[in-house]
Design a protein around this motif. Structure first.
Motif, PDB file in Angstrom:
ATOM      1  N   HIS A 401       0.860  -1.180   0.000  1.00 48.90           N
ATOM      2  CA  HIS A 401       0.000   0.000   0.000  1.00 48.90           C
ATOM      3  C   HIS A 401       0.904   1.240   0.000  1.00 48.90           C
ATOM      4  N   PRO A 402       0.477   2.350  -0.606  1.00 45.45           N
ATOM      5  CA  PRO A 402       1.311   3.553  -0.618  1.00 45.45           C
ATOM      6  C   PRO A 402       1.780   4.003   0.765  1.00 45.45           C
ATOM      7  N   VAL A 403       0.976   3.789   1.810  1.00 46.61           N
ATOM      8  CA  VAL A 403       1.411   4.142   3.162  1.00 46.61           C
ATOM      9  C   VAL A 403       2.586   3.253   3.582  1.00 46.61           C
ATOM     10  N   GLN A 404       2.511   1.975   3.257  1.00 45.78           N
ATOM     11  CA  GLN A 404       3.626   1.069   3.567  1.00 45.78           C
ATOM     12  C   GLN A 404       4.879   1.452   2.776  1.00 45.78           C
ATOM     13  N   ASP A 405       4.689   1.769   1.513  1.00 41.97           N
ATOM     14  CA  ASP A 405       5.815   2.240   0.692  1.00 41.97           C
ATOM     15  C   ASP A 405       6.452   3.489   1.294  1.00 41.97           C
ATOM     16  N   GLY A 406       5.607   4.416   1.727  1.00 38.24           N
ATOM     17  CA  GLY A 406       6.102   5.650   2.302  1.00 38.24           C
ATOM     18  C   GLY A 406       6.923   5.422   3.556  1.00 38.24           C
ATOM     19  N   LEU A 407       6.454   4.531   4.411  1.00 40.30           N
ATOM     20  CA  LEU A 407       7.195   4.216   5.635  1.00 40.30           C
ATOM     21  C   LEU A 407       8.560   3.613   5.317  1.00 40.30           C
ATOM     22  N   MET A 408       8.611   2.766   4.284  1.00 41.96           N
ATOM     23  CA  MET A 408       9.882   2.173   3.881  1.00 41.96           C
ATOM     24  C   MET A 408      10.810   3.227   3.295  1.00 41.96           C
ATOM     25  N   ASN A 409      10.276   4.042   2.401  1.00 41.49           N
ATOM     26  CA  ASN A 409      11.106   5.016   1.704  1.00 41.49           C
ATOM     27  C   ASN A 409      11.654   6.098   2.626  1.00 41.49           C
ATOM     28  N   GLU A 410      10.881   6.463   3.646  1.00 40.34           N
ATOM     29  CA  GLU A 410      11.315   7.521   4.567  1.00 40.34           C
ATOM     30  C   GLU A 410      12.116   6.964   5.750  1.00 40.34           C
ATOM     31  N   VAL A 411      12.349   5.656   5.748  1.00 33.41           N
ATOM     32  CA  VAL A 411      13.044   4.986   6.863  1.00 33.41           C
ATOM     33  C   VAL A 411      12.355   5.358   8.177  1.00 33.41           C
ATOM     34  N   ALA A 412      11.038   5.190   8.190  1.00 33.66           N
ATOM     35  CA  ALA A 412      10.214   5.570   9.337  1.00 33.66           C
ATOM     36  C   ALA A 412       9.930   4.384  10.249  1.00 33.66           C
ATOM     37  N   ILE A 413      10.748   3.325  10.128  1.00 29.61           N
ATOM     38  CA  ILE A 413      10.533   2.115  10.929  1.00 29.61           C
ATOM     39  C   ILE A 413      11.835   1.785  11.648  1.00 29.61           C
ATOM     40  N   GLN A 414      11.756   1.577  12.962  1.00 33.07           N
ATOM     41  CA  GLN A 414      12.913   1.052  13.694  1.00 33.07           C
ATOM     42  C   GLN A 414      12.539  -0.319  14.263  1.00 33.07           C
ATOM     43  N   CYS A 415      11.988  -0.361  15.475  1.00 34.65           N
ATOM     44  CA  CYS A 415      11.629  -1.693  15.998  1.00 34.65           C
ATOM     45  C   CYS A 415      10.447  -2.275  15.237  1.00 34.65           C
ATOM     46  N   ILE A 458       7.202   9.515  10.099  1.00 36.09           N
ATOM     47  CA  ILE A 458       5.912   8.845   9.869  1.00 36.09           C
ATOM     48  C   ILE A 458       4.962   9.788   9.146  1.00 36.09           C
ATOM     49  N   ILE A 459       4.920  11.036   9.585  1.00 36.48           N
ATOM     50  CA  ILE A 459       4.089  12.034   8.914  1.00 36.48           C
ATOM     51  C   ILE A 459       4.528  12.218   7.462  1.00 36.48           C
ATOM     52  N   GLN A 460       5.857  12.275   7.239  1.00 36.25           N
ATOM     53  CA  GLN A 460       6.362  12.403   5.867  1.00 36.25           C
ATOM     54  C   GLN A 460       5.977  11.187   5.019  1.00 36.25           C
ATOM     55  N   ALA A 461       5.946  10.011   5.639  1.00 38.80           N
ATOM     56  CA  ALA A 461       5.571   8.798   4.903  1.00 38.80           C
ATOM     57  C   ALA A 461       4.136   8.872   4.405  1.00 38.80           C
ATOM     58  N   VAL A 462       3.225   9.394   5.242  1.00 40.32           N
ATOM     59  CA  VAL A 462       1.828   9.533   4.807  1.00 40.32           C
ATOM     60  C   VAL A 462       1.730  10.616   3.741  1.00 40.32           C
ATOM     61  N   GLU A 463       2.513  11.675   3.893  1.00 44.73           N
ATOM     62  CA  GLU A 463       2.525  12.707   2.843  1.00 44.73           C
ATOM     63  C   GLU A 463       3.016  12.122   1.512  1.00 44.73           C
ATOM     64  N   ASP A 464       4.000  11.250   1.575  1.00 45.38           N
ATOM     65  CA  ASP A 464       4.457  10.567   0.352  1.00 45.38           C
ATOM     66  C   ASP A 464       3.330   9.752  -0.268  1.00 45.38           C
ATOM     67  N   ALA A 465       2.574   9.076   0.587  1.00 43.56           N
ATOM     68  CA  ALA A 465       1.469   8.249   0.094  1.00 43.56           C
ATOM     69  C   ALA A 465       0.407   9.101  -0.586  1.00 43.56           C
ATOM     70  N   VAL A 466       0.183  10.301  -0.045  1.00 45.91           N
ATOM     71  CA  VAL A 466      -0.770  11.223  -0.665  1.00 45.91           C
ATOM     72  C   VAL A 466      -0.330  11.596  -2.076  1.00 45.91           C
ATOM     73  N   LYS A 467       0.982  11.842  -2.210  1.00 49.54           N
ATOM     74  CA  LYS A 467       1.512  12.217  -3.526  1.00 49.54           C
ATOM     75  C   LYS A 467       1.423  11.067  -4.526  1.00 49.54           C
TER      76      LYS A 467
END
Length: 467
Positions: A401-415, A458-467
């Motif tokens: 999903h674009p939200v998942q893509d965004g989290l990966m692309n923005e390195v918004a995941i640690q644990c 995380i916020i940037q990741a959702v913004e990426d998904a919007v785009k």
């Protein structure tokens, strides 16, 4: 835990059950308070949960010909926030509903449940009392109308009998000469119980106060009226000269205690400070500005659960028939669990996480009949005949999903423990509003806590998904 779970199809059947079982049966709608009370041992001896959340026509907000607003017992906080009737004629209640919990909690929690829990810190009781609300209570014996100010006898205590059901909340609409505000102070901006809350309702005619109502929450064993302050305000000119003396009298009405959230002295001083802020907002006409015109609900395209035409009785030998991520499940021996435990332990879908088991962290967010909820705050019996989506039903390894893509692309995941909940909130936000701004994204994730990554990515990741 409970031994029987009943998904009721009519109020008449509920009244029959309560007449027979009394205190051993407990009505639930959202269950966001009751599950915690059971877990903490605050509610003992409950054998049967009677779920009324899918009874038709109990979630309606209406305005009658006499100018009275009616809230059905299944009206949720998010429905209040989204109601044109309440925004126009009962703004303090809308503001209070907006301050409750998180979007996921507001999707399940009901105004009636907020009243019935009878906590002096519950946000919607204060504005309803200022608005002059009454509740209609029905049993097999009788139907009675009780003013809200007479309902409570102490902390989490009321005069409601074990065989009674709250079937209506009624109050007069605000008229053109009235203005009102609800203001709350808590230890954080979301997901927080009131340290204090105040509702002020005034009627201004030709620049003079003709009537007023001031109610205070979390500063006494029940919601209280600041009667001395009201007496002072009557027939006074509506200008800044009333702020300081009225605020001092409102503080005088409070009788707070020391507890985990505040000392009594601090509460008293904050009552004065918040009362002054509320009066200044009313005088300046800014009481409505803070509420978003387009509130984030995380309800997708629908905020109403599918209704049922036939009551289902579940006990320890029953099978829960549900649909998760498009797959039918028949799950035995799960009736006395939470939906979170059913998903993880019985459906073996472990992507949904348990972070707090108290509806605080959002890691367990799933979609129940189309709306985002905290699955740790939903009894498993509610899954019977329901449609559920978990993180496993969002995207695939080949097509995220674009939200998942965004989290990966923005390195918004640690644990990664909180990530499923953030994904679910982001997905439902974009379903509801394909082009949210940053403030709306922030509001969508107020029910989700991250303990290591921080929120900017995380916020940037959702913004990426919007785009």
């Amino acid at each position: 835990m409970w031994n029987k779970y009943i998904n009721a199809a009519s109020i008449e059947e509920v009244l029959d059950l309560l007449a027979v079982h009394g205190r051993k049966a407990r009505i639930i709608a959202g269950a966001t308070d009751l599950l915690l009370e059971i877990e903490r041992g605050q509610r003992q001896g409950i054998d049967i949960l009677v779920d009324i959340s899918r009874i038709a026509k109990l979630d309606e907000i209406s305005l009658d010909d006499q100018g009275f607003i009616h809230l059905g017992p299944l009206v949720t906080h998010n429905q209040c926030v989204n109601s044109k009737i309440l925004r126009e004629f009962a703004y303090p209640l809308v503001r209070a509903a907006w301050e409750v919990g998180s979007p996921q909690i507001r999707n399940r929690g009901t105004v009636a449940g907020n009243i019935l829990t009878a906590s002096p810190a519950n946000d919607t009781i204060s504005p309803l009392m200022s608005l002059g609300a009454v509740v209609v209570l029905r049993s097999k014996r009788e139907e009675r109308v009780v003013p809200l100010k007479q309902l409570f006898t102490g902390v989490r205590k009321s005069i409601i009998s074990p065989d009674e059901v709250l079937v209506d909340i009624v109050f007069p609409k605000m008229h053109q000469h009235q203005k009102g505000i609800f203001i709350k102070y808590a230890l954080r901006r979301a997901q927080a119980i009131s340290v204090i809350n105040i509702t002020i309702l005034v009627e201004i005619i030709e620049e003079y106060v003709k009537s007023a109502s001031i109610t205070l929450g979390a500063v006494a064993p029940t919601i209280i009226h600041a009667e001395e302050a009201v007496t002072f305000l009557l027939n006074k000119k509506w200008d800044e000269g009333i702020i300081e003396p009225a605020s001092a009298l409102i503080m005088k009405a409070a009788t707070p205690i020391d507890d985990l959230r505040s000392s009594a002295n601090y509460r008293s001083e904050m009552v004065r400070t918040m009362a002054a802020r509320a009066l200044k907002s009313l005088l300046s006409g800014n009481e409505i500005n803070p509420l978003p015109e387009r509130p984030v609900l995380l309800s997708g395209t629908s905020s109403k659960a599918p209704r049922i035409s036939e009551t289902s009785h579940l006990d320890r030998s029953s099978v829960i028939n549900t649909r998760i991520n498009g797959v039918d499940y028949a799950i035995p021996d799960a009736m006395d669990k939470t939906l979170l435990r059913l998903i993880r332990e019985d459906a073996l879908l472990t992507g949904t996480k348990e972070g707090c088991a108290e509806g605080e962290c959002g890691a367990c967010t799933v979609f129940l009949d189309g709306i985002a909820v905290m699955s740790c705050m939903v009894p498993a019996g509610r899954a019977h005949g329901a449609e559920i989506i978990t993180i496993e039903g969002v995207g695939t390894p080949e097509h995220l999903h674009p939200v998942q893509d965004g989290l990966m692309n923005e390195v918004a995941i640690q644990c990664g423990y909180c990530t499923p909940g953030f994904v679910m909130s982001g997905v439902k936000l974009l379903e509801e509003n394909p082009s949210p701004n940053q403030d709306e994204i922030k509001q969508a994730i107020t029910g989700n806590l991250c303990r290591c990554t921080g929120y900017y990515k995380i916020i940037q990741a959702v913004e990426d998904a919007v785009k």
